[in-house]
Write a protein that holds these residues in place. Sequence first.
Motif, PDB file in Angstrom:
ATOM      1  N   ILE A 212     -10.904   1.102   0.632  1.00 34.17           N
ATOM      2  CA  ILE A 212     -11.019  -0.140   0.892  1.00 34.17           C
ATOM      3  C   ILE A 212     -10.818  -0.714  -0.368  1.00 34.17           C
ATOM      4  O   ILE A 212     -10.344  -1.826  -0.448  1.00 34.17           O
ATOM      5  CB  ILE A 212     -12.409  -0.535   1.519  1.00 34.17           C
ATOM      6  CG1 ILE A 212     -12.685  -0.065   2.947  1.00 34.17           C
ATOM      7  CG2 ILE A 212     -12.546  -1.968   1.529  1.00 34.17           C
ATOM      8  CD1 ILE A 212     -14.074   0.261   3.483  1.00 34.17           C
TER       9      ILE A 212
ATOM     10  N   LEU B 194      -7.805   4.976   3.872  1.00 35.53           N
ATOM     11  CA  LEU B 194      -8.386   4.192   4.824  1.00 35.53           C
ATOM     12  C   LEU B 194      -8.463   4.862   6.215  1.00 35.53           C
ATOM     13  O   LEU B 194      -9.251   4.412   7.103  1.00 35.53           O
ATOM     14  CB  LEU B 194      -7.469   2.944   4.826  1.00 35.53           C
ATOM     15  CG  LEU B 194      -7.703   1.795   3.800  1.00 35.53           C
ATOM     16  CD1 LEU B 194      -6.515   0.917   3.945  1.00 35.53           C
ATOM     17  CD2 LEU B 194      -8.889   1.390   4.375  1.00 35.53           C
ATOM     18  N   ARG B 195      -7.464   5.720   6.290  1.00 34.70           N
ATOM     19  CA  ARG B 195      -7.210   6.427   7.801  1.00 34.70           C
ATOM     20  C   ARG B 195      -8.558   7.677   7.799  1.00 34.70           C
ATOM     21  O   ARG B 195      -8.765   8.096   8.839  1.00 34.70           O
ATOM     22  CB  ARG B 195      -5.938   7.101   7.903  1.00 34.70           C
ATOM     23  CG  ARG B 195      -5.549   7.361   9.350  1.00 34.70           C
ATOM     24  CD  ARG B 195      -4.148   8.083   9.438  1.00 34.70           C
ATOM     25  NE  ARG B 195      -3.174   6.897   9.114  1.00 34.70           N
ATOM     26  CZ  ARG B 195      -1.871   7.296   8.479  1.00 34.70           C
ATOM     27  NH1 ARG B 195      -1.750   8.609   7.830  1.00 34.70           N
ATOM     28  NH2 ARG B 195      -1.128   6.367   8.046  1.00 34.70           N
TER      29      ARG B 195
ATOM     30  N   ASN C 226     -13.650  -1.936   8.386  1.00 33.17           N
ATOM     31  CA  ASN C 226     -13.538  -1.421   6.928  1.00 33.17           C
ATOM     32  C   ASN C 226     -14.521  -2.257   6.189  1.00 33.17           C
ATOM     33  O   ASN C 226     -13.944  -2.572   4.974  1.00 33.17           O
ATOM     34  CB  ASN C 226     -12.148  -1.359   6.585  1.00 33.17           C
ATOM     35  CG  ASN C 226     -11.369   0.065   6.883  1.00 33.17           C
ATOM     36  OD1 ASN C 226     -12.143   0.792   7.509  1.00 33.17           O
ATOM     37  ND2 ASN C 226     -10.243  -0.015   7.028  1.00 33.17           N
TER      38      ASN C 226
ATOM     39  N   LEU D 285       0.826  -1.148  -0.114  1.00 32.98           N
ATOM     40  CA  LEU D 285       0.137  -0.062  -0.047  1.00 32.98           C
ATOM     41  C   LEU D 285       0.838   1.223   0.068  1.00 32.98           C
ATOM     42  O   LEU D 285       0.608   2.404  -0.442  1.00 32.98           O
ATOM     43  CB  LEU D 285      -0.960  -0.046   1.185  1.00 32.98           C
ATOM     44  CG  LEU D 285      -2.014  -0.953   1.275  1.00 32.98           C
ATOM     45  CD1 LEU D 285      -2.754  -1.058   2.710  1.00 32.98           C
ATOM     46  CD2 LEU D 285      -3.069  -0.709   0.028  1.00 32.98           C
TER      47      LEU D 285
ATOM     48  N   ASP E 234      -4.875   8.356  -2.286  1.00 32.54           N
ATOM     49  CA  ASP E 234      -3.797   7.302  -1.817  1.00 32.54           C
ATOM     50  C   ASP E 234      -4.474   6.390  -0.776  1.00 32.54           C
ATOM     51  O   ASP E 234      -5.171   6.757   0.227  1.00 32.54           O
ATOM     52  CB  ASP E 234      -2.797   8.146  -0.922  1.00 32.54           C
ATOM     53  CG  ASP E 234      -1.781   7.209  -0.276  1.00 32.54           C
ATOM     54  OD1 ASP E 234      -0.902   6.724  -1.215  1.00 32.54           O
ATOM     55  OD2 ASP E 234      -1.765   7.110   0.865  1.00 32.54           O
ATOM     56  N   PRO E 235      -4.248   5.070  -0.935  1.00 29.57           N
ATOM     57  CA  PRO E 235      -4.904   3.912  -0.379  1.00 29.57           C
ATOM     58  C   PRO E 235      -4.901   4.397   1.354  1.00 29.57           C
ATOM     59  O   PRO E 235      -5.888   4.070   1.940  1.00 29.57           O
ATOM     60  CB  PRO E 235      -4.317   2.758  -0.704  1.00 29.57           C
ATOM     61  CG  PRO E 235      -3.278   3.011  -1.558  1.00 29.57           C
ATOM     62  CD  PRO E 235      -3.668   4.492  -1.932  1.00 29.57           C
ATOM     63  N   ILE E 236      -3.582   4.500   1.768  1.00 28.69           N
ATOM     64  CA  ILE E 236      -3.477   4.485   3.128  1.00 28.69           C
ATOM     65  C   ILE E 236      -4.114   5.741   3.893  1.00 28.69           C
ATOM     66  O   ILE E 236      -4.916   5.633   4.808  1.00 28.69           O
ATOM     67  CB  ILE E 236      -2.003   4.573   3.511  1.00 28.69           C
ATOM     68  CG1 ILE E 236      -1.198   3.223   2.987  1.00 28.69           C
ATOM     69  CG2 ILE E 236      -1.559   4.672   5.027  1.00 28.69           C
ATOM     70  CD1 ILE E 236       0.342   3.696   3.009  1.00 28.69           C
TER      71      ILE E 236
ATOM     72  N   ARG F 100     -13.251   6.528   2.746  1.00 21.09           N
ATOM     73  CA  ARG F 100     -12.801   5.351   3.063  1.00 21.09           C
ATOM     74  C   ARG F 100     -13.277   3.928   2.196  1.00 21.09           C
ATOM     75  O   ARG F 100     -12.390   3.090   2.236  1.00 21.09           O
ATOM     76  CB  ARG F 100     -13.442   5.277   4.627  1.00 21.09           C
ATOM     77  CG  ARG F 100     -12.969   3.913   5.344  1.00 21.09           C
ATOM     78  CD  ARG F 100     -14.021   3.589   6.583  1.00 21.09           C
ATOM     79  NE  ARG F 100     -13.347   4.597   7.656  1.00 21.09           N
ATOM     80  CZ  ARG F 100     -12.263   4.100   8.566  1.00 21.09           C
ATOM     81  NH1 ARG F 100     -12.010   2.727   8.366  1.00 21.09           N
ATOM     82  NH2 ARG F 100     -12.128   4.438   9.711  1.00 21.09           N
TER      83      ARG F 100
ATOM     84  N   ARG G  93       2.136   1.481  -9.786  1.00 23.45           N
ATOM     85  CA  ARG G  93       1.044   1.394  -8.973  1.00 23.45           C
ATOM     86  C   ARG G  93      -0.394   0.494  -9.329  1.00 23.45           C
ATOM     87  O   ARG G  93      -0.601  -0.217  -8.343  1.00 23.45           O
ATOM     88  CB  ARG G  93       0.041   3.038  -9.095  1.00 23.45           C
ATOM     89  CG  ARG G  93      -0.578   3.568  -7.854  1.00 23.45           C
ATOM     90  CD  ARG G  93      -1.154   4.565  -8.043  1.00 23.45           C
ATOM     91  NE  ARG G  93      -2.459   4.814  -6.942  1.00 23.45           N
ATOM     92  CZ  ARG G  93      -3.379   5.726  -7.088  1.00 23.45           C
ATOM     93  NH1 ARG G  93      -3.456   6.492  -7.800  1.00 23.45           N
ATOM     94  NH2 ARG G  93      -4.304   5.510  -6.028  1.00 23.45           N
TER      95      ARG G  93
END
Lengths: 233, 401
Positions: B311, B398-399, A99, A60, B393-395, B307, A80
């Motif tokens: 995911i 997610l946050r 999630n 990630l 950005d995935p991180i 979010r 990516r």
Amino acid sequence: MTETVPVLALRGITKVYGMGQAAMQALRGIDLDINEGEFVAMMGPSGSGKSTCMNILGCLDSATAGEYRFRGVEVGGLDRNQRARLRRHFLGFVFQGFNLLARTSALENVELPLIYRGTPAAERHRMAMQALEDVGLSEWARHKSNELSGGQQQRVAIARAIVTRPSVLLADEPTGNLDSVRSIEIMELLARFNREMGITVVMVTHEPDMAEYAQRIVRFRDGLIDTGEGGDS
Amino acid sequence: MWWNALLLALRAIRRNVMRSVLTVLGIVIGVAAVIAMVNLGGGATAKVSNQITSLGTNLLIVRPGQRVGPGESSVAPPFKYKDLEAIRRDVYGIAAAAPSASSSMKAIFGNLNHATTVLGTDNAFFSVRNWTFEEGRDFSDAELASGKAVCVIGSTVRTELFGAQDPMGVDIRLGKFSCTVIGLLQSKGQGAMGIDQDDLVVIPLRTFWRRVAGNQDVSMIQVSARDGVSTAKVKADIDRLLQERRHIGANEDDDFQVRDMKEVADAFNSTMGVLTALLGAVAAVSLLVGGIGIMNIMLVSVTERTREIGIRLAIGAMAREVLLQFLVESVVLSSLGGVFGILLALLASWGLARGLNVPLIINVPMIVVAFLFSALVGVVFGYFPARRAAKLDPIEALRHE
Ligand SMILES: Nc1ncnc2c1ncn2[C@@H]1O[C@H](COP(=O)(O)OP(=O)(O)OP(=O)(O)O)[C@@H](O)[C@H]1O
Ligand SMILES: [Mg+2]
């Protein structure tokens, strides 16, 4: 040959957040090998870099320096999209906050990774139902994620992570939001999938009780791994 | 990949029905407004222009008096029969020219009476105005020459006085004299500006002079141009002839007017065309506003669903799959909006057409265009939010709380 190649291999991994004055070194040279079929627990004080390391392992995030090989393939050189494909085919994630997609049935949540894989509808449905059964929630397939308890939600999340039969399952504090009874259920599921399906499990936890389930504990301190291997339960 | 994007988009839309409905509301209203306006404009134009052309586009109406306002004339000496004869003789390219003098009178039969227009003219009138006979005949030369008390009645007069009874050969009273019905005109229905064209009794001009007017004036001359002859040219010839006969100097205003019905129809059509285009443009702005509404809500939705996007990315969605999903979501929504807008427009057009008594004209190309446009709105206004979603950005996603 393949027996000897670790699934995950980190060499001199560093991670720096920010730049110049504000730069923050989260990882300061990590060496770590995780073999096929292992169940590894990561422990360490808050801010020691466990999540940062997990994000790198999960493709990630990318490391500032160092080498990360996933099944012998250098991940640093992937773009990516290639990293997305790698996640799709080889990795499963379980997060502290579950999630799941809100207002979406357990079944549809579990189907999600299969949709991205392009699995045909009938097959997808069957696999998702099987995964829900594996976590003991086949009765709850049609329920919306917000109608489920925390423990149930985390089990759905695990079903979603293992439905693709990934080679590695990464779990960052999977029991962080659960009481001890629920936590034990989750750990037993992870241990079972590790044992029965041969899925490599890497888990971050603060609770020694949970770390008991792992075969090996990796301790973090200030962006470094504290004691090497051998920390057997 | 497209199929997956569609599946994911449909699931996302279903997940939040309320938001989806609100998102498309602007498009629904915009599309409905555009189509309803254009349909209605088309219907109104068709109605009035039919009425005008039903008079005949080769028709010229010559009246004494200047043109003061719409349909109004200032006082000026009426025409004489010799003016008509001069027109018939000297103007090239006319099919027929009919003199007329008219008066409002009460038509009486038995104990029924009906206020109508009595018109004195000759047989040219029937051909100039394209009247056909449902029953009976036009005037004979002898009747015209001697001013006999005979009449041809319109269908309204027939209904009012006779109902279903046969009016042929029956005597009706017009004011102080009675005349025999020798013909019944085919109904033409409502004319321009709501005037009932069938509400008339036609008698020979000489009869009118003698029994009604007491003078030998001709208050109007109706001329039809021959096929292929320019009405503008006929109009110019009549103008010149009458200026000469009525001794109007080069710098004086005419004391008569020649109205070319083709000109009137053309002017009307172009005015209505502009008006319809204007209404359509106003409605198109509302469609645009609807598009901006979609973009707005899609942007909010991307933020709200950060979010969720995280995911998806963590699970292995590629950036372009996320982009495609959001784009498809927006196109599906706006197209759905288009479809509902079209249904609403059809309903509204139908209701308005009935309410305003204009024909229901469905502009099919307009519907197709509006639908395509609504889909396009989805692409254009969905792209920016979709790209934004794909770039997350995935991180960090997610946050996101
Ligand atoms: N996106 C970021 N930007 C800047 N600094 C960050 C970022 N993410 C993490 N850090 C910093 O890096 C260090 C390591 O963070 P990390 O989240 O890996 O800790 P952790 O071991 O997972 O802690 P915890 O047990 O509380 O989850 C922390 O000091 C944190 O403040
Ligand atoms: Mg952490």
